[in-house]
Design a protein around this motif. Structure first.
Motif, PDB file in Angstrom:
ATOM      1  N   ASP A  71       0.934  -1.195  -0.077  1.00  0.00           N
ATOM      2  CA  ASP A  71      -0.050   0.059  -0.192  1.00  0.00           C
ATOM      3  C   ASP A  71       0.934   1.212   0.001  1.00  0.00           C
ATOM      4  O   ASP A  71       2.017   1.529   0.881  1.00  0.00           O
ATOM      5  CB  ASP A  71      -0.876  -0.104   1.155  1.00  0.00           C
ATOM      6  N   LEU A  72       0.817   2.108  -0.839  1.00  0.00           N
ATOM      7  CA  LEU A  72       1.532   3.285  -0.982  1.00  0.00           C
ATOM      8  C   LEU A  72       0.875   4.612  -1.051  1.00  0.00           C
ATOM      9  O   LEU A  72      -0.474   4.672  -1.207  1.00  0.00           O
ATOM     10  CB  LEU A  72       2.290   3.215  -2.619  1.00  0.00           C
ATOM     11  N   PHE A  73       1.589   5.579  -0.711  1.00  0.00           N
ATOM     12  CA  PHE A  73       1.069   6.958  -0.583  1.00  0.00           C
ATOM     13  C   PHE A  73       1.951   7.920  -1.520  1.00  0.00           C
ATOM     14  O   PHE A  73       2.979   7.637  -1.348  1.00  0.00           O
ATOM     15  CB  PHE A  73       0.907   7.638   0.884  1.00  0.00           C
ATOM     16  N   CYS A  74       1.450   8.666  -1.979  1.00  0.00           N
ATOM     17  CA  CYS A  74       2.058   9.364  -3.034  1.00  0.00           C
ATOM     18  C   CYS A  74       1.735  10.876  -3.181  1.00  0.00           C
ATOM     19  O   CYS A  74       0.382  11.237  -3.037  1.00  0.00           O
ATOM     20  CB  CYS A  74       1.890   8.907  -4.487  1.00  0.00           C
ATOM     21  N   SER A  75       2.423  11.707  -2.933  1.00  0.00           N
ATOM     22  CA  SER A  75       2.249  13.235  -3.043  1.00  0.00           C
ATOM     23  C   SER A  75       2.768  13.737  -4.460  1.00  0.00           C
ATOM     24  O   SER A  75       3.874  13.438  -4.622  1.00  0.00           O
ATOM     25  CB  SER A  75       2.718  14.249  -1.859  1.00  0.00           C
ATOM     26  N   LEU A  76       2.000  14.639  -4.997  1.00  0.00           N
ATOM     27  CA  LEU A  76       2.349  15.401  -6.164  1.00  0.00           C
ATOM     28  C   LEU A  76       2.259  16.946  -6.151  1.00  0.00           C
ATOM     29  O   LEU A  76       1.387  17.393  -5.508  1.00  0.00           O
ATOM     30  CB  LEU A  76       1.447  14.755  -7.443  1.00  0.00           C
ATOM     31  N   LYS A  77       3.129  17.679  -7.061  1.00  0.00           N
ATOM     32  CA  LYS A  77       3.049  19.085  -6.932  1.00  0.00           C
ATOM     33  C   LYS A  77       3.029  19.438  -8.510  1.00  0.00           C
ATOM     34  O   LYS A  77       3.435  18.477  -9.342  1.00  0.00           O
ATOM     35  CB  LYS A  77       4.404  19.575  -6.515  1.00  0.00           C
ATOM     36  N   ARG A  78       2.280  20.510  -8.660  1.00  0.00           N
ATOM     37  CA  ARG A  78       2.255  20.810 -10.101  1.00  0.00           C
ATOM     38  C   ARG A  78       3.398  21.743 -10.439  1.00  0.00           C
ATOM     39  O   ARG A  78       3.539  22.848  -9.678  1.00  0.00           O
ATOM     40  CB  ARG A  78       0.901  21.507 -10.520  1.00  0.00           C
ATOM     41  N   ILE A  79       4.344  21.382 -11.179  1.00  0.00           N
ATOM     42  CA  ILE A  79       5.476  22.093 -11.572  1.00  0.00           C
ATOM     43  C   ILE A  79       5.431  22.285 -13.237  1.00  0.00           C
ATOM     44  O   ILE A  79       5.271  21.171 -13.923  1.00  0.00           O
ATOM     45  CB  ILE A  79       6.653  21.419 -11.103  1.00  0.00           C
ATOM     46  N   ASP A  80       5.343  23.475 -13.626  1.00  0.00           N
ATOM     47  CA  ASP A  80       5.627  23.839 -14.940  1.00  0.00           C
ATOM     48  C   ASP A  80       4.256  23.234 -15.826  1.00  0.00           C
ATOM     49  O   ASP A  80       4.527  22.749 -16.940  1.00  0.00           O
ATOM     50  CB  ASP A  80       6.816  23.423 -15.594  1.00  0.00           C
ATOM     51  N   ASP A  81       3.093  23.169 -15.128  1.00  0.00           N
ATOM     52  CA  ASP A  81       1.660  22.843 -15.512  1.00  0.00           C
ATOM     53  C   ASP A  81       1.868  21.204 -15.747  1.00  0.00           C
ATOM     54  O   ASP A  81       1.306  20.709 -16.427  1.00  0.00           O
ATOM     55  CB  ASP A  81       1.391  23.437 -16.788  1.00  0.00           C
ATOM     56  N   ARG A  82       2.607  20.585 -15.122  1.00  0.00           N
ATOM     57  CA  ARG A  82       2.698  18.884 -14.941  1.00  0.00           C
ATOM     58  C   ARG A  82       2.686  18.493 -13.488  1.00  0.00           C
ATOM     59  O   ARG A  82       3.278  19.309 -12.942  1.00  0.00           O
ATOM     60  CB  ARG A  82       3.759  18.508 -15.911  1.00  0.00           C
ATOM     61  N   TRP A  83       2.031  17.573 -13.578  1.00  0.00           N
ATOM     62  CA  TRP A  83       1.959  16.842 -12.065  1.00  0.00           C
ATOM     63  C   TRP A  83       3.010  15.947 -12.020  1.00  0.00           C
ATOM     64  O   TRP A  83       3.449  15.031 -12.707  1.00  0.00           O
ATOM     65  CB  TRP A  83       0.655  16.105 -11.906  1.00  0.00           C
TER      66      TRP A  83
END
Length: 170
Positions: free
Chosen positions: A145-157
């Motif tokens: 089971d995984l947790f992942c956080s993402l950021k929008r950078i240069d209009d890409r996740w």
């Protein structure tokens, strides 16, 4: 009078076409969830290695790391090889070593749940499935089971953190 009707008709036609185009763009554009799902599928594809895959195609996959990961990404897989804060160059190197361990490996995800936190953050929870045959002949079958956080950078996740979720067992 004829000229005015033509001008009026042309103006109305241009307006209708512009409004239709704007509506089509609005309704057909990809949502943040679709973009995040695509990023995570690309990540699974990046780690997957098929039988008979040539080194050149593996290198082309590794070059995608920069488009999928933030410049610094935190990993915690409870394994020394895949833990710590890594740059995209270090991620590419680690992924190359990982793929070199296997003659074939498949990475999939199931049960993906995405939460977008406007304007530029998101998180995803999913089950990661790794199945493969190592070069020494041993087979590997792992489910986490995984947790992942993402950021929008240069209009890409882009992924900026992946950790194994602690699931309590009774």
């Amino acid at each position: 009078m004829k000229l005015n009707k033509r001008v009026l008709f042309s103006a109305i036609l241009v307006f209708v076409l512009a409004a239709g185009g704007a509506a089509a763009w609005y309704f057909l554009r990809d949502s943040d969830e679709v973009k995040i799902r695509r990023t995570l599928r690309e990540l699974c594809s990046l780690a997957t290695k098929g039988s008979g895959e040539k080194a050149a195609s593996g290198l082309l996959k590794i070059r995608q790391v920069e488009s999928l990961f933030a410049p610094r990404c935190q990993f915690d897989f409870k394994h020394e090889m895949f833990s710590g804060e890594l740059s995209d160059v270090e991620i590419a190197s680690t992924l190359t070593r990982f793929r070199a361990l296997f003659s074939t490996v498949s990475v999939k995800m199931r049960g993906l749940e995405i939460a977008v936190e406007p304007p530029d953050s998101a998180s995803a929870i999913f089950t990661g499935i790794l199945e493969g045959r190592m070069k020494d002949g041993r087979t590997v079958s792992e489910v986490r089971d995984l947790f992942c956080s993402l950021k929008r950078i240069d209009d890409r996740w882009k992924v900026d953190r992946i950790t194994v979720r602690e699931v309590l067992e009774m």
